[in-house]
Design a protein around this motif. Sequence first.
Motif, mmCIF file in Angstrom:
data_model
loop_
_atom_site.group_PDB
_atom_site.id
_atom_site.type_symbol
_atom_site.label_atom_id
_atom_site.label_comp_id
_atom_site.label_asym_id
_atom_site.label_seq_id
_atom_site.Cartn_x
_atom_site.Cartn_y
_atom_site.Cartn_z
ATOM 1 N N ALA A 38 29.166 34.014 -27.010
ATOM 2 C CA ALA A 38 30.116 35.110 -26.777
ATOM 3 C C ALA A 38 29.346 36.306 -26.245
ATOM 4 N N GLY A 39 29.658 36.718 -25.004
ATOM 5 C CA GLY A 39 29.010 37.896 -24.410
ATOM 6 C C GLY A 39 28.157 37.540 -23.211
ATOM 7 N N ALA A 40 28.538 38.091 -22.040
ATOM 8 C CA ALA A 40 27.765 37.828 -20.806
ATOM 9 C C ALA A 40 27.037 39.084 -20.356
ATOM 10 N N GLY A 41 26.384 39.764 -21.319
ATOM 11 C CA GLY A 41 25.406 40.793 -20.960
ATOM 12 C C GLY A 41 24.092 40.072 -20.675
ATOM 13 N N LEU A 42 23.015 40.854 -20.554
ATOM 14 C CA LEU A 42 21.723 40.235 -20.239
ATOM 15 C C LEU A 42 21.279 39.264 -21.326
ATOM 16 N N ALA A 43 21.568 39.579 -22.597
ATOM 17 C CA ALA A 43 21.118 38.708 -23.691
ATOM 18 C C ALA A 43 21.818 37.350 -23.611
ATOM 19 N N GLY A 44 23.140 37.369 -23.426
ATOM 20 C CA GLY A 44 23.900 36.115 -23.376
ATOM 21 C C GLY A 44 23.524 35.289 -22.154
ATOM 22 N N LEU A 45 23.390 35.960 -21.006
ATOM 23 C CA LEU A 45 23.061 35.238 -19.764
ATOM 24 C C LEU A 45 21.633 34.690 -19.821
ATOM 25 N N ALA A 46 20.691 35.498 -20.358
ATOM 26 C CA ALA A 46 19.306 35.018 -20.451
ATOM 27 C C ALA A 46 19.234 33.842 -21.418
ATOM 28 N N ILE A 54 28.144 27.491 -22.773
ATOM 29 C CA ILE A 54 29.430 27.956 -22.230
ATOM 30 C C ILE A 54 29.497 29.426 -22.617
ATOM 31 N N VAL A 55 29.349 30.315 -21.619
ATOM 32 C CA VAL A 55 29.301 31.748 -21.907
ATOM 33 C C VAL A 55 30.705 32.328 -21.760
ATOM 34 N N LEU A 56 31.146 33.033 -22.799
ATOM 35 C CA LEU A 56 32.483 33.639 -22.790
ATOM 36 C C LEU A 56 32.342 35.150 -22.697
ATOM 37 N N GLU A 57 32.928 35.755 -21.692
ATOM 38 C CA GLU A 57 32.837 37.211 -21.535
ATOM 39 C C GLU A 57 34.234 37.815 -21.663
ATOM 40 N N ARG A 58 34.311 38.839 -22.493
ATOM 41 C CA ARG A 58 35.584 39.527 -22.758
ATOM 42 C C ARG A 58 36.170 40.149 -21.483
ATOM 43 N N ARG A 59 35.305 40.755 -20.672
ATOM 44 C CA ARG A 59 35.808 41.533 -19.538
ATOM 45 C C ARG A 59 35.857 40.687 -18.262
ATOM 46 N N ASP A 60 36.292 41.336 -17.146
ATOM 47 C CA ASP A 60 36.354 40.594 -15.882
ATOM 48 C C ASP A 60 35.100 40.823 -15.050
ATOM 49 N N VAL A 61 34.047 41.285 -15.700
ATOM 50 C CA VAL A 61 32.811 41.581 -14.981
ATOM 51 C C VAL A 61 31.620 41.145 -15.847
ATOM 52 N N LEU A 62 30.586 40.626 -15.184
ATOM 53 C CA LEU A 62 29.366 40.234 -15.890
ATOM 54 C C LEU A 62 28.511 41.466 -16.198
ATOM 55 N N ARG A 66 32.507 31.996 -18.291
ATOM 56 C CA ARG A 66 33.943 32.301 -18.151
ATOM 57 C C ARG A 66 34.203 33.778 -18.386
ATOM 58 N N LEU A 67 34.769 34.451 -17.379
ATOM 59 C CA LEU A 67 35.173 35.854 -17.556
ATOM 60 C C LEU A 67 36.557 35.894 -18.190
ATOM 61 N N ASN A 68 36.997 37.081 -18.626
ATOM 62 C CA ASN A 68 38.320 37.255 -19.256
ATOM 63 C C ASN A 68 38.532 36.270 -20.406
ATOM 64 N N ALA A 69 37.490 36.061 -21.187
ATOM 65 C CA ALA A 69 37.574 35.096 -22.296
ATOM 66 C C ALA A 69 37.047 35.748 -23.576
ATOM 67 N N PRO A 70 37.858 36.678 -24.164
ATOM 68 C CA PRO A 70 37.368 37.399 -25.352
ATOM 69 C C PRO A 70 37.379 36.532 -26.608
ATOM 70 N N VAL A 110 41.059 27.243 -28.667
ATOM 71 C CA VAL A 110 39.898 27.005 -29.540
ATOM 72 C C VAL A 110 38.822 26.308 -28.724
ATOM 73 N N LEU A 111 37.628 26.903 -28.721
ATOM 74 C CA LEU A 111 36.493 26.276 -28.018
ATOM 75 C C LEU A 111 35.581 25.651 -29.068
ATOM 76 N N LYS A 112 35.357 24.353 -28.895
ATOM 77 C CA LYS A 112 34.479 23.636 -29.842
ATOM 78 C C LYS A 112 33.120 23.419 -29.189
ATOM 79 N N ALA A 113 32.093 23.605 -29.949
ATOM 80 C CA ALA A 113 30.739 23.357 -29.442
ATOM 81 C C ALA A 113 29.897 22.841 -30.610
ATOM 82 N N ASP A 114 28.640 22.498 -30.319
ATOM 83 C CA ASP A 114 27.749 22.058 -31.395
ATOM 84 C C ASP A 114 27.131 23.267 -32.092
ATOM 85 N N ILE A 115 26.854 24.298 -31.268
ATOM 86 C CA ILE A 115 26.184 25.490 -31.782
ATOM 87 C C ILE A 115 26.930 26.707 -31.234
ATOM 88 N N TYR A 116 26.912 27.803 -31.993
ATOM 89 C CA TYR A 116 27.626 29.018 -31.580
ATOM 90 C C TYR A 116 26.665 30.201 -31.636
#
Length: 475
Positions: A6-14, A27-35, A232-236, A263-269
């Motif tokens: 959750a979060g496509a700032g530098l930390a999430g993207l890196a 699978i990166v989920l970003e709340r806003r419509d911008v990275l 994914r943008l717009n995915a809070p 609901v997004l399922k993954a192995d790790i969050y």
Amino acid sequence: MRVAIAGAGLAGLACAKYLVDKGHTPIVLERRDVLGGKIAAWKDADGDWYETGLHIFFGAYPNMLQLFKELKIEDRLQWKQHSMIFNQPEKPGTYSRFDFPDIPAPWNGLVAILRNNDMLTWMEKIRFGIGLIPAIIKGQKYVEEMDQYSWSQWMKKQNIPPRIEKEVFIAMSKALNFINPDEISATILLTALNRFLQEKNGSKMAFLDGSPTERLCQPLQDYIVSNGGEVRLNAPLKEILLKDDQSVDGFLIRGLDGQEDEVLKADIYLSAMPVDPLKVLLPKSWQELDYFKKLDGLVGVPVVNLHLWFDRKLTDIDHLLFSRSPLLSVYADMSNTCREYFNKDRSMLELVLAPAKDWISKPDSEIIEATMEELKKLFPQHFEGDNPTQLLKYHVVKTPRSVYKATPGRQACRPEQKTPISNFYLAGDYTMQQYLGSMEGAVLSGKLAADVIAKDYSEGKNLTSVENQETPTPV
Ligand SMILES: Cc1cc2nc3c(=O)[nH]c(=O)nc-3n(C[C@H](O)[C@H](O)[C@H](O)COP(=O)(O)OP(=O)(O)OC[C@H]3O[C@@H](n4cnc5c(N)ncnc54)[C@H](O)[C@@H]3O)c2cc1C
């Protein structure tokens, strides 16, 4: 392994970048419509960019520089002369420079300080040097211990003349954490000074050659996607769903524009959100854990980023400037410093307003009016006479909660990337890493989180075996 971030700032993207390098599927989920989070930028109707913050890259950013190399975009960093340039409030329109010669550290820093006679007297330089001796001799351990003091308290304790704070460290403290020396932890300034004095190019600065969203975040996204990940943008993230054992069962994503929640399922969050929204989303049962309770001590500090377009050139300085204004912190004429914003006839000043707590709720027009008054002192020659410069347009970007406010005692509140929850990790500039709240800190936190995930789920120890362990519950 699927890792939901959750979060496509530098930390999430890196983090996602280093996870795909290790063969995982983020699978990166970003709340806003911008990275980009705090480095996000937007284009206005005229095609001009405006940004969340004026961003400087330092020579002392090894993980960030390595990332640029790995993405093959090193040429996008525009390195400036190795100098620090300060406005002189008592001599409006003039500058005082610290120029670092091309010799090894710490000698280049010492020469830069000794050669500058505008801001400090010889006696002040000597007393400051003596005050710094414990930090130099005892190193990082001492620097961490000084987190109990504000910078002002530390200077007093070391018998350093208060004038040095006024001349140099108000500007440095505002640049590093958007607050004044009586609020900032001594650890922050000492960490920065250590890096700047110990590494030859530590304080050398670079500007990106365009908007961070397009020139840094986009290549990160492309890299992640082309290696099997998703952004994914717009995915809070709306809620962290739990299993009976308190580990994460899924990320509930808020449906926008009438869409249903998903609901997004993954192995790790992993949360790469800033600390303030993370605290709001923490499940109730986790809030009792000491690891998460500590987060209450971390709160984002307000800051305002300003962009002013003028009808003419106000300066030809191609560098960052420390305004030493009570209202403003650092600024730059982006029409000189940044290739994509280049304009040979007109200036675009990007300025950071800090401390911003009394300004964050004021109307943009009032903020701009006060800024123009300050600019009259910084560029008197362009605001006087029959034909003063005209402001063509402006953008004001407010961030009520930016990087964590680094007051004394905060180091103890910063969490490791590994949490007590078996399948949940953290990244973000506020998490524990040596580079404080910065772009370098964000990238390093993402890398550390990817490393610890890879270690926890290394060969032979796959997810099934972890889930089958007897103690996946919080401690
Ligand atoms: C004005 C300003 C100037 C700065 N100058 C510098 C500088 O010169 N040099 C430097 O090194 N650093 C600078 N910084 C600091 C730097 O920008 C940050 O330290 C860094 O970008 C933080 O990255 P991050 O990924 O940790 O957090 P963020 O960038 O905040 O990213 C977090 C992301 O999480 C998203 N998010 C939040 N809630 C949710 C949710 N519910 N679901 C999904 N996503 C969510 C956010 O939208 C955001 O995109 C500056 C910051 C500002 C504001």
